[in-house]
Design an enzyme around this catalytic site. Structure first.
Site, PDB file in Angstrom:
ATOM      1  N   THR A 131      -9.395   0.355  -9.643  1.00  0.00           N
ATOM      2  CA  THR A 131      -8.538  -0.634  -9.046  1.00  0.00           C
ATOM      3  C   THR A 131      -8.622  -1.806  -9.999  1.00  0.00           C
ATOM      4  O   THR A 131      -9.513  -1.842 -10.838  1.00  0.00           O
ATOM      5  CB  THR A 131      -9.120  -0.953  -7.649  1.00  0.00           C
ATOM      6  OG1 THR A 131      -9.141   0.238  -6.881  1.00  0.00           O
ATOM      7  CG2 THR A 131      -8.396  -2.032  -6.906  1.00  0.00           C
ATOM      8  N   GLY A 165     -13.392  -1.480  -7.205  1.00  0.00           N
ATOM      9  CA  GLY A 165     -14.682  -0.854  -6.870  1.00  0.00           C
ATOM     10  C   GLY A 165     -14.705  -0.022  -5.601  1.00  0.00           C
ATOM     11  O   GLY A 165     -15.778   0.151  -5.019  1.00  0.00           O
ATOM     12  N   GLY A 166     -13.550   0.496  -5.135  1.00  0.00           N
ATOM     13  CA  GLY A 166     -13.570   1.331  -3.925  1.00  0.00           C
ATOM     14  C   GLY A 166     -14.188   0.558  -2.772  1.00  0.00           C
ATOM     15  O   GLY A 166     -13.946  -0.636  -2.600  1.00  0.00           O
ATOM     16  N   ARG A 189       0.845  -1.189   0.000  1.00  0.00           N
ATOM     17  CA  ARG A 189       0.000   0.000   0.000  1.00  0.00           C
ATOM     18  C   ARG A 189       0.889   1.250   0.000  1.00  0.00           C
ATOM     19  O   ARG A 189       1.947   1.274   0.637  1.00  0.00           O
ATOM     20  CB  ARG A 189      -0.865  -0.030   1.260  1.00  0.00           C
ATOM     21  CG  ARG A 189      -1.859   1.112   1.393  1.00  0.00           C
ATOM     22  CD  ARG A 189      -2.950   1.017   0.396  1.00  0.00           C
ATOM     23  NE  ARG A 189      -4.133   1.791   0.764  1.00  0.00           N
ATOM     24  CZ  ARG A 189      -5.086   2.097  -0.106  1.00  0.00           C
ATOM     25  NH1 ARG A 189      -5.007   1.727  -1.372  1.00  0.00           N
ATOM     26  NH2 ARG A 189      -6.148   2.767   0.287  1.00  0.00           N
ATOM     27  N   THR A 196      -4.020  -0.699  -7.206  1.00  0.00           N
ATOM     28  CA  THR A 196      -4.878   0.443  -7.537  1.00  0.00           C
ATOM     29  C   THR A 196      -4.105   1.732  -7.736  1.00  0.00           C
ATOM     30  O   THR A 196      -2.989   1.892  -7.211  1.00  0.00           O
ATOM     31  CB  THR A 196      -5.906   0.643  -6.392  1.00  0.00           C
ATOM     32  OG1 THR A 196      -6.814   1.682  -6.742  1.00  0.00           O
ATOM     33  CG2 THR A 196      -5.226   1.015  -5.087  1.00  0.00           C
ATOM     34  N   ASP A 206      -7.802   8.346   0.170  1.00  0.00           N
ATOM     35  CA  ASP A 206      -8.359   7.255   0.983  1.00  0.00           C
ATOM     36  C   ASP A 206      -8.157   7.479   2.492  1.00  0.00           C
ATOM     37  O   ASP A 206      -8.649   6.707   3.310  1.00  0.00           O
ATOM     38  CB  ASP A 206      -7.747   5.910   0.579  1.00  0.00           C
ATOM     39  CG  ASP A 206      -8.584   5.215  -0.502  1.00  0.00           C
ATOM     40  OD1 ASP A 206      -9.683   5.695  -0.819  1.00  0.00           O
ATOM     41  OD2 ASP A 206      -8.132   4.186  -1.023  1.00  0.00           O
ATOM     42  N   SER A 242      -7.576   0.928   3.134  1.00  0.00           N
ATOM     43  CA  SER A 242      -8.059   0.465   1.831  1.00  0.00           C
ATOM     44  C   SER A 242      -9.280  -0.438   2.017  1.00  0.00           C
ATOM     45  O   SER A 242      -9.545  -0.942   3.110  1.00  0.00           O
ATOM     46  CB  SER A 242      -6.941  -0.321   1.146  1.00  0.00           C
ATOM     47  OG  SER A 242      -7.430  -0.983   0.008  1.00  0.00           O
ATOM     48  N   SER A 243      -9.991  -0.643   0.920  1.00  0.00           N
ATOM     49  CA  SER A 243     -11.092  -1.615   0.914  1.00  0.00           C
ATOM     50  C   SER A 243     -10.762  -2.838   0.076  1.00  0.00           C
ATOM     51  O   SER A 243     -11.613  -3.721  -0.094  1.00  0.00           O
ATOM     52  CB  SER A 243     -12.357  -0.961   0.348  1.00  0.00           C
ATOM     53  OG  SER A 243     -12.740   0.114   1.141  1.00  0.00           O
TER      54      SER A 243
HETATM   55  N1  GLY Z   1      -8.353   2.837  -3.708  1.00  0.00           N
HETATM   56  C1  GLY Z   1      -9.300   1.879  -3.377  1.00  0.00           C
HETATM   57  C2  GLY Z   1      -8.980   1.130  -2.133  1.00  0.00           C
HETATM   58  O1  GLY Z   1      -7.827   1.058  -1.756  1.00  0.00           O
HETATM   59  O2  GLY Z   1      -9.863   0.634  -1.499  1.00  0.00           O
END
Ligand code: GLY
Length: 570
Positions: free
Chosen positions: A379, A471-472, A95, A397, A421, A450-451
């Site tokens: 992503t 998809g966020g 990340r 992403t 984020d 993050s998701s």
């Molecule tokens: N940028 C989308 C995530 O990290 O959830």
């Protein structure tokens, strides 16, 4: 199949009528499922040359950085979950991090508000998603390099070379990128993006023409020859720092030098006889997925037909609770040392959370006052298995489509806008989705929450299902529903991926659903129960593989929402 499962199956067949049914791919020796057919082919070639799942993942990820620049990247970050054929599982966290000069109020105006502006797409966006200050220190090269150093087999250079060849020799521009070229030509004010899809003669490249990226090929060559240091030290790092300094960014050579990817223990949960492994913080995906699976295990699903009003309501209530817990507790584990992960993923906690679900009425989400909603959704995910049964689930992403839209013309790749984020206004949580809780406030060198939910499910201790999605925030919920479709409803992987999906994220308090896929009756009944419903054209782009243990075959499918994607096996 019992009576209720038969009803569920029939209602599922009816609802799926309006969705494209995609074909499954069957193979024995290995499979790659990604949102770019070319990148899947690159991965398969590495497997055929004797590379293992990690080798093929490195090659596929670099190829996606060339063929799927919307989200495939070397200027962003992500997560990799690796389960070997014996079921031993680990994860690599790559990340992005906040630069050292970042601060908790860096995106606020003098009155403490989050101003709006126009982003690289020519759309209104909040300041935390716009320009070079929105760029987190990229992690992709470090993550792929660490994964390869620890678990790879073939030489590193052989894995980067296919991407260099694609960038140097070019490939036929697919329809989605041709559309992007036309869109940015008309809508962006950012020169880098205006020029991104242009040929040497200054003309815009069009559908089917060969698109070459010589500057990206040079950057990738540095990475091929010098590995991690080819990105984080030397001429690439120097040019990143120069570009940042001259254009108002804050990432320095020191930020790049200090960046490292981290190997972390996966989040583990169970659903009935299955073991589920997913990404721990700084992703919220694994914790929320396990919490939701634990809650669903408590429901009497034999008495609730799939996709009925009661079923959609139950899903929404389960999602509401997991997202509230996500907001309260989760952030970078290196800055939040006492995150109650074991509690959140425990069966006891699920029992408490389940107690106050009313099956006839929506429970309100807590709220304070109105603010903004923000959600990145660009992503990409791929799932991969090698001939020995080792599996990789990788999601990475740039945050928004084409990230920040900015990059050095000399380097030829796009920087993320992942700083968006983080929770941008400390202590401000609003009904429309702005979260201000402490664990995810901006701090120097912190990773933003993050998701992303790259996930591998094991059956009898061996890889069984490899799955993930872009998809966020919707990622967590689309992966959750697809896993449930396979484990609980015995759906084939293509059907599990295509089945109607919904999304609830606590705040804003509403159910998003895939347009046309809920019946008018269901919608009306959900509204009567107190839900607000918002249609969306699509949720998720799932890339999945199931390993059929009985027949020893791999079955893969790529979501029809990514027509240029492919499940390729051999
Ligand atoms: N940028 C989308 C995530 O990290 O959830």
């Amino acid at each position: 199949m019992n009576r209720f499962k038969i009803i569920a199956f029939i209602s599922y067949c009816l609802t799926i009528g309006s969705h494209v049914i995609i074909a499954q791919t069957y193979a024995r020796n290995g499979m790659v499922v990604s949102s770019s057919k070319i990148a899947s082919e690159v991965g398969i070639e590495i497997l055929k040359k004797g590379g293992n799942a990690i080798d093929a993942s490195v090659a596929t990820a670099f190829a996606l950085a060339v063929t799927h620049p919307t989200a495939g990247n070397i200027g962003g970050g992500g997560f990799l979950v690796f389960m070997d054929s014996s079921g031993t599982t680990t994860t690599i966290d790559f990340r992005e991090k906040a630069p050292m000069k970042a601060s908790s109020d860096m995106f606020l105006d003098k009155d403490g508000n989050l101003p709006k502006g126009i982003d690289h797409r020519g759309r209104e966006s909040t300041s935390n998603h716009i320009g070079l200050k929105s760029v987190g220190v990229p992690g992709t090269v470090a993550g792929l390099y660490l994964a390869h150093e620890k678990y790879g087999h073939l030489p590193w250079a052989d894995l980067v070379q296919p991407a260099i060849d694609l960038a140097e020799n070019g490939f036929e521009l697919p329809w989605s990128l041709a559309n992007s070229a036309i869109y940015f030509d008309a809508n962006t004010k950012i020169q880098f993006l205006k020029d991104y899809f242009r040929k040497d003669n200054g003309k815009l490249i069009s559908f089917g023409e060969v698109w070459k990226q010589p500057e990206l090929a040079n950057t990738l060559s540095e990475i091929r020859d010098k590995g991690h240091d080819g990105f984080y030290k030397g001429i690439v790092a120097k040019e990143i720092a120069r570009y940042m300094k001259e254009n108002g960014g804050i990432i320095t050579k020191k930020d790049l030098r200090n960046y490292s990817a981290v190997e972390r223990k996966p989040i583990k949960g169970t659903y009935k006889d299955y073991d589920i492994y997913s990404m721990p913080p700084p992703s919220s995906g694994g914790v929320a997925l396990i919490e939701m699976m634990n809650l669903m295990e408590l429901a009497d699903l034999d008495s609730i037909a799939f996709n009925s009003t009661k079923y959609v309501h139950l899903l929404a209530e389960v999602m509401r609770r997991a997202f509230a817990d996500r907001a309260e507790h989760l952030g970078d584990p290196d800055f939040n040392l006492n995150t109650p992960i074991n509690k959140l993923t425990s069966k006891e906690f699920a029992k408490k959370r389940f107690e106050n679900i009313n099956l006839s009425k929506a429970s309100p989400s807590d709220s304070t006052k109105f603010g903004q909603i923000y959600d990145g959704n660009s992503t990409t995910h791929f799932s991969l298995i090698d001939k020995d049964g080792n599996a990789v689930s990788l999601t990475y992403t740039l945050e928004h489509g084409y990230g920040s839209g900015m990059g050095s013309p000399e380097l030829g790749f796009i920087f993320n806008n992942e700083m968006g984020d983080f929770n941008p206004i400390p202590n401000e949580t609003t009904r429309t989705g702005l979260i201000g809780t402490k664990p995810n406030i901006i701090q120097p060198e912190k990773r933003m929450l993050s998701s992303m939910t790259p996930t591998i499910v094991a059956k009898d201790g061996k890889p069984y299902l490899v799955i993930g999605s872009p998809g966020g925030k919707t990622i967590i919920n689309t992966v959750f529903q697809t896993v449930l479709n396979v484990l609980e409803y015995d759906m084939q992987i293509d059907r599990a991926i295509e089945a109607v999906k919904i999304h609830h994220q606590w705040l804003p308090d509403r159910i998003s659903y895939e347009e046309h896929l809920l019946s008018p009756d269901t919608k009306r009944n959900l509204e009567l129960m107190g839900h607000m419903l918002i249609p969306r054209s699509n949720l998720g782009a799932l890339m999945g593989i199931v390993i059929d243990p009985k027949n020893k075959i791999l079955i893969g499918a790529s979501d029809s929402s990514r027509p240029e994607g492919a499940a390729i096996g051999y």
